[in-house]
Scaffold this motif. Structure first.
Motif, mmCIF file in Angstrom:
data_model
loop_
_atom_site.group_PDB
_atom_site.id
_atom_site.type_symbol
_atom_site.label_atom_id
_atom_site.label_comp_id
_atom_site.label_asym_id
_atom_site.label_seq_id
_atom_site.Cartn_x
_atom_site.Cartn_y
_atom_site.Cartn_z
ATOM 1 N N ALA A 11 1.963 0.686 0.425
ATOM 2 C CA ALA A 11 2.018 2.100 0.802
ATOM 3 C C ALA A 11 1.620 2.261 2.265
ATOM 4 O O ALA A 11 1.049 1.349 2.878
ATOM 5 C CB ALA A 11 1.079 2.901 -0.103
ATOM 6 N N PRO A 12 1.931 3.417 2.885
ATOM 7 C CA PRO A 12 1.498 3.646 4.271
ATOM 8 C C PRO A 12 0.006 3.370 4.437
ATOM 9 O O PRO A 12 -0.815 3.787 3.618
ATOM 10 C CB PRO A 12 1.824 5.128 4.479
ATOM 11 N N GLY A 13 -0.303 2.636 5.489
ATOM 12 C CA GLY A 13 -1.676 2.187 5.698
ATOM 13 C C GLY A 13 -1.929 0.798 5.152
ATOM 14 O O GLY A 13 -2.929 0.161 5.481
ATOM 15 N N GLU A 14 -1.019 0.331 4.282
ATOM 16 C CA GLU A 14 -1.131 -1.001 3.692
ATOM 17 C C GLU A 14 0.119 -1.833 3.983
ATOM 18 O O GLU A 14 0.326 -2.877 3.364
ATOM 19 C CB GLU A 14 -1.304 -0.887 2.165
ATOM 20 N N ASP A 15 0.952 -1.365 4.907
ATOM 21 C CA ASP A 15 2.282 -1.962 5.073
ATOM 22 C C ASP A 15 2.501 -2.658 6.409
ATOM 23 O O ASP A 15 3.642 -2.946 6.777
ATOM 24 C CB ASP A 15 3.360 -0.900 4.867
#
Length: 503
Positions: free
Chosen positions: A419-423
């Motif tokens: 997810a955004p922030g983990e990509d």
């Protein structure tokens, strides 16, 4: 056709016809047996292995096939296809059992009775693994091995022990509700046909709008409740230890098919949050005044399997076997059984236990499980044994995604690991490459080119181009060097050369 033509040849397990089934190969008529007699080896070796481990609990039981018919519409609560329309019929298999006794124990023991039901639905097999009581002795799975030990045999005397049982119950007051049921005449049913069945746990219904309701399952016998008194149950142990097994077989054989009416209790998520009892505590019931029974359908048993071992003994049930439209709840005992039951079946029957005919889903099954003892299908043939891949057409259908669960201070969901922030998968690999010396960079690029040169087959270019995009995003120089080494047209990747910070 003559009788001679109908004769089937006696063969070994591998299909070799043979004649000497009753006499061993010996050195002379009274001499010792020769090692060469492989038929003797096969017979004795198979005989030694005829007994699979009996169930740790619910070892003594019986079972039958039948059908479930929907009689009332509950589609506003669940999208499960088994309930999709009035009149819909689904094949089922039901196994009854006692809980604490071994396979040779008496059917009339004072004990709860297992009520494990398998629905063969087009969305997979759905198991309700319940009892003839709506509650249980404990409410945390960590206590389960200890509780069952008290129902088995004393480690020193190897006999059943009232001391062990009542010691445990006295130290666990949560057991009192179930103990009261067990000590009533409901603890000694006359037959499996004359008792109710319950899912016991709280489960969830999910409808087409992804709304969740909590549910309890009740199977009400249409034969009426019949119980032994304590004296009658004790007498029956000596008369016929298999009385309940015999009763079910004989009733179905004479066409007296037993039936149950399925009813459910429904609770909204809002009601669950404010109910006077913890609705996920399996030692408690939901008041039927607060949550009335709603009729759903009729269960009928109408066929005794032609071989007990193949069907009843090898039947494997697990609360983990759910279908779309039916989910779990925060019931702690249910959560523990999700692991415990599937693990028990893999130990008892092997990793491929769901390929045994009684457990096999009669509809399409697609996964990447391979190998293991007693693999009974084509083992996936030449298809890939990993996912995702570039070769098959198996896809995860988003229509079957379940809604998140609001657990108060936290939401349980299948969170996207990218997810955004983990990509950002590229900044640190790129930094690592840029920290390398010129020689280290050259060696790394050479090693990658050498490894990727082994990619072959019709998907070669697709796989190479996909991986090159990753290298370009990490470092443009890295991507260009690898592309050149593989003979790939760099201009084709111009759109993938942005640095990680702009992705």
């Amino acid at each position: 056709m003559s009788e001679q033509n109908n004769i089937q040849k006696l063969t070994t397990a591998s299909g070799k016809p043979y004649y000497e089934h009753e006499n061993s190969l010996t050195a002379g008529p009274r001499g010792p047996i020769l090692l060469e007699d492989f038929i003797l080896h096969e017979k004795l070796a198979h005989f030694n292995r005829e007994r699979i481990p009996e169930r740790v609990v619910h070892a003594k039981g019986t079972g039958a096939y039948g059908k479930f018919t929907v009689t009332h519409d509950i589609t506003k609560y669940t999208k499960a296809k088994v309930f999709s329309e009035i009149g819909k019929q689904t094949d089922v298999f039901l196994r009854f059992s006692t809980v604490g006794g071994e396979k040779g124990s008496a059917d009339s023991e004072r004990d709860p009775r297992g009520f494990a039901l398998k629905f063969y639905t087009e969305d997979g097999n759905w198991d309700i693994v319940g009892n003839n009581t709506p509650v249980f002795f404990i409410k945390d799975p960590k206590k389960f091995p200890d509780f069952i030990h008290t129902q088995k045999r004393d480690p020193r005397t190897n006999t059943k022990s009232a001391t062990m049982m009542w010691d445990f119950w006295s130290l666990n007051p949560e057991s009192l509700h179930q103990v009261m049921i067990l000590m009533s005449d409901r603890g000694t049913p006359v037959s499996y046909r004359h008792m109710h069945g319950f899912g016991s746990h709280t489960f969830a219904f999910i409808n087409k709008d992804n709304e969740r309701h909590f549910v309890k399952f009740h199977f009400k016998t249409q034969q009426g409740i019949k119980n032994f008194s304590d004296a009658e149950a004790g007498q029956m142990k000596g008369v016929d230890a298999d009385q309940a097994q015999r009763d079910l077989v004989e009733a179905i054989d004479r066409g007296d098919f037993p039936k149950w009416t399925l009813k459910v209790q429904i609770m909204t998520e809002a009601e669950a949050a404010t109910y006077k009892w913890n609705p996920f505590d399996v030692t408690k019931v939901w008041s039927q005044k607060d949550f009335p029974l709603i009729e759903v359908g009729e269960l009928e048993l109408n066929h005794i399997p032609d071989n007990y071992f193949a069907h009843v003994e090898q039947a494997a049930f697990a609360p983990a076997h759910l279908v779309d439209g039916i989910g779990f709840s925060p019931d702690k005992m249910l959560q523990g059984r999700i692991l415990g039951y599937t693990d028990a079946q893999r130990y008892r029957l092997g990793a491929n236990y769901e390929q045994i005919p009684v457990n096999r889903c009669p509809f399409a099954v697609n996964n990447y499980q391979r190998d293991g003892a007693m693999r009974m299908d084509g083992n996936g043939g030449s298809n890939p044994n990993y996912f995702p891949n570039s070769f098959d057409n198996i896809r995860a259908d988003e229509a079957y995604k379940e809604p998140a669960q609001n657990l108060g201070n936290v939401v349980a969901d299948w969170y996207d690991r990218n997810a955004p922030g983990e990509d950002d998968h590229y900044t640190q690999p790129g930094d690592l490459y840029r920290l390398m010396t010129t020689d280290e960079k050259a060696a790394t690029v050479s090693n990658i080119i050498g490894a990727m040169s082994g990619i072959a087959g019709p998907k070669r270019d697709e796989i190479i181009n996909r991986q090159l995009c990753h290298f370009f995003r990490a470092d443009i120089g890295l991507g260009m060097a690898i592309a050149q080494g593989l003979g790939v047209n760099i201009s084709a990747h111009a759109g993938s050369m942005q640095p990680a910070a702009t992705m």
